[in-house]
Design a protein around this motif. Structure first.
Motif, PDB file in Angstrom:
ATOM      1  N   GLY A 163       4.890   5.160   3.473  1.00  0.00           N
ATOM      2  CA  GLY A 163       4.348   6.473   3.778  1.00  0.00           C
ATOM      3  C   GLY A 163       4.656   7.490   2.696  1.00  0.00           C
ATOM      4  N   CYS A 164       3.714   8.420   2.483  1.00  0.00           N
ATOM      5  CA  CYS A 164       3.910   9.478   1.484  1.00  0.00           C
ATOM      6  C   CYS A 164       4.752  10.629   2.035  1.00  0.00           C
ATOM      7  N   GLY A 165       4.855  10.736   3.360  1.00  0.00           N
ATOM      8  CA  GLY A 165       5.605  11.817   3.989  1.00  0.00           C
ATOM      9  C   GLY A 165       6.585  11.277   5.012  1.00  0.00           C
ATOM     10  N   LEU A 183       0.847  -1.193   0.000  1.00  0.00           N
ATOM     11  CA  LEU A 183       0.000   0.000   0.000  1.00  0.00           C
ATOM     12  C   LEU A 183       0.880   1.240   0.000  1.00  0.00           C
ATOM     13  N   ILE A 184       0.378   2.297  -0.626  1.00  0.00           N
ATOM     14  CA  ILE A 184       1.063   3.582  -0.576  1.00  0.00           C
ATOM     15  C   ILE A 184       0.127   4.580   0.096  1.00  0.00           C
ATOM     16  N   GLY A 185       0.546   5.106   1.227  1.00  0.00           N
ATOM     17  CA  GLY A 185      -0.290   6.036   1.972  1.00  0.00           C
ATOM     18  C   GLY A 185      -1.217   5.310   2.931  1.00  0.00           C
ATOM     19  N   ILE A 190      -0.027  12.244  -1.744  1.00  0.00           N
ATOM     20  CA  ILE A 190       1.030  12.098  -2.741  1.00  0.00           C
ATOM     21  C   ILE A 190       0.789  13.088  -3.885  1.00  0.00           C
ATOM     22  N   ASN A 191       1.862  13.726  -4.409  1.00  0.00           N
ATOM     23  CA  ASN A 191       1.674  14.694  -5.492  1.00  0.00           C
ATOM     24  C   ASN A 191       1.598  13.992  -6.846  1.00  0.00           C
ATOM     25  N   ASP A 194       9.632   5.019   3.544  1.00  0.00           N
ATOM     26  CA  ASP A 194       9.121   6.157   2.781  1.00  0.00           C
ATOM     27  C   ASP A 194       9.164   5.856   1.287  1.00  0.00           C
ATOM     28  N   ILE A 195       8.904   6.867   0.467  1.00  0.00           N
ATOM     29  CA  ILE A 195       8.845   6.671  -0.981  1.00  0.00           C
ATOM     30  C   ILE A 195      10.211   6.260  -1.546  1.00  0.00           C
TER      31      ILE A 195
END
Length: 449
Positions: free
Chosen positions: A162-164, A135-137, A198-199, A175-176
């Motif tokens: 995590g996105c941050g 999963l992302i976020g 996420i951007n 993290d990313i």
């Protein structure tokens, strides 16, 4: 499932059709009819009640409930066809005996299975479940997925990136930056986007890397970047997701249908065509060029795994065979080889690949390893074509994208057609492609050289 069918038929055979009273001459005929109807009834019943679905993780009480429904429906089916179809005297006492024995054996089998599962739960979990979904976020859905052990097992979820800078509450993997590192070094098959933090540029970069590595992309239904491109609604283990690419062949039943057809069709070709064609072609090739009948070349297969693609030899041996595809008036092609290429006879040994499971009859054509290495770096979504088995023929081939690649645009058009096939697969589309392939062979294809 295998044990259930074995139990039903073994008790039925040993019972010597105690349902009826008939003379010895009628035994074989009635046995065949009863055998067929009994197995057909159990198949229909299990399709309705689904007693084998999620057996590895389903609660035992739910499974026994499904078994009881299946058992009662089988009894009803049997009573109906004995009463309405067969004009024989029925011994109801023996029918009840049969069903009591079958029910007892099915129950005992499941008790043993569930006791074994309970004793070896941890050991079985490690061997049965592959945790290669990430999963992302983080959001409510991701928290629910990770807090539910059964869902986590069914979806094979490893954890969350995590996105941050903040760590996620459940199963934090990094993290990313750690995600990109793991995409290179770990086996990840699916990514689920959960968080809107996420951007857009980072989202696109992750998708681009994932597609290159044939990783499937899912999004939660309210993901904010879902409108950046086409997506498709899909329910996975009763949970709604948006999927970046539609894949009818991700359905196990459709995979089975395609594989059964491949085995049946390739078996007929091998038995009735290749059995006599191979010696004949081998003799002609030997007389013309004194070389072996088969040309075996490494090509990119399912999930980009290389396999030995088998063809009749249509060229003389040369050092460029693995890097240069055939061109018009190619000096490497023999006279008999030109005839085989014009009529696609050189492709027929690939039915052996189909039978072995390396290929399918219909699918994206397998490319040389050198082609895959080159075009995967410059053509978007090139690697997506490897999420299904390669085929002897395909939608791109019957739609004119066959043979020599003159420009990069030619490859892009071929990839577009391959992806369209993956997204729109159906059994009848395969039949259409096979028909068009045969039509093009008899009509003559200018690009076959």
């Amino acid at each position: 499932m295998v044990v259930d069918y074995f139990t039903i038929n073994l008790v039925f055979f040993i019972g010597r059709l105690y349902f009826f009273e008939f003379n010895e001459n009628d035994f074989l005929q009635n046995f065949k009819a009863q055998f067929f109807l009994l197995n057909l009834s159990w198949f229909i019943v299990t399709v309705i009640t689904k007693p084998y679905v999620n057996l590895k993780v389903k609660e035992s009480t739910l499974h026994f409930n499904a078994l009881l429904k299946s058992y009662l429906l089988l009894f009803v089916f049997t009573a109906i066809y004995l009463s309405l179809i067969f004009s024989v005297k029925i011994n109801y006492q023996n029918i009840i005996k049969y069903f009591l024995i079958v029910g007892f054996l099915m129950t005992i089998t499941r008790l043993i299975l569930f006791l074994y599962r309970k004793k070896n739960r941890v050991k079985l979990g490690r061997s049965l479940y592959v945790y290669n979904t990430v999963l992302i976020g983080e959001n409510k859905l991701s928290n629910n997925l990770l807090s539910d052990k059964n869902l986590r097992r069914l979806l094979g979820i490893r954890g969350t990136y995590g996105c941050g800078p903040e760590k996620t509450v459940h199963k934090y993997l990094g993290d990313i930056n750690q995600l990109f590192n793991d995409l290179d070094h770990l086996k990840i098959s699916s990514i689920i986007f959960c968080d809107d933090n996420i951007n857009a540029e980072l989202y696109k970069k992750i998708v681009e890397v994932a597609e290159h590595k044939m990783i499937r992309i899912y999004m939660v239904p309210d993901f904010k970047y879902a409108n950046l491109g086409p997506n498709y609604f899909e329910v996975v283990h009763e949970i709604p997701f948006l999927k970046l690419i539609k894949e009818p062949l991700s359905n196990p039943k459709k995979q089975l249908l395609k594989r059964v057809f491949d085995i049946a069709f390739s078996s007929l070709v091998i038995i009735f065509l290749l059995s006599w064609l191979i010696p004949l072609v081998a003799l002609i090739i030997w007389m013309e060029s004194n070389e072996s009948v088969f040309f075996i070349q490494k090509r990119s297969g399912y999930k980009n795994q290389p396999f030995n693609c088998i063809k009749f030899r249509s060229m003389t041996s040369n050092k460029q065979a693995d890097v240069q595809i055939a061109k018009k008036n190619d000096s490497r092609v023999t006279k008999f080889g030109l005839l085989m290429r014009k009529t696609s006879i050189d492709e027929l040994p690939q039915f052996i690949n189909v039978f072995l499971g390396d290929m399918s009859i219909v699918g994206p054509r397998p490319h040389m390893i050198s082609q895959t290495d080159m075009y995967s770096k410059i053509t978007k979504k090139y690697m997506t074509r490897h999420i299904v088995k390669p085929g002897i023929t395909g939608w791109a081939q019957v739609m004119g994208s066959r043979g020599e690649i003159f420009t990069h645009k030619d490859m892009e058009k071929r990839i577009e057609k391959d992806i369209w096939y993956i997204q729109n697969w159906s059994f009848f589309l395969d039949m259409k492609i096979i028909f068009l392939t045969l039509y093009n062979i008899f009509k003559g294809d200018e690009q076959a050289y």
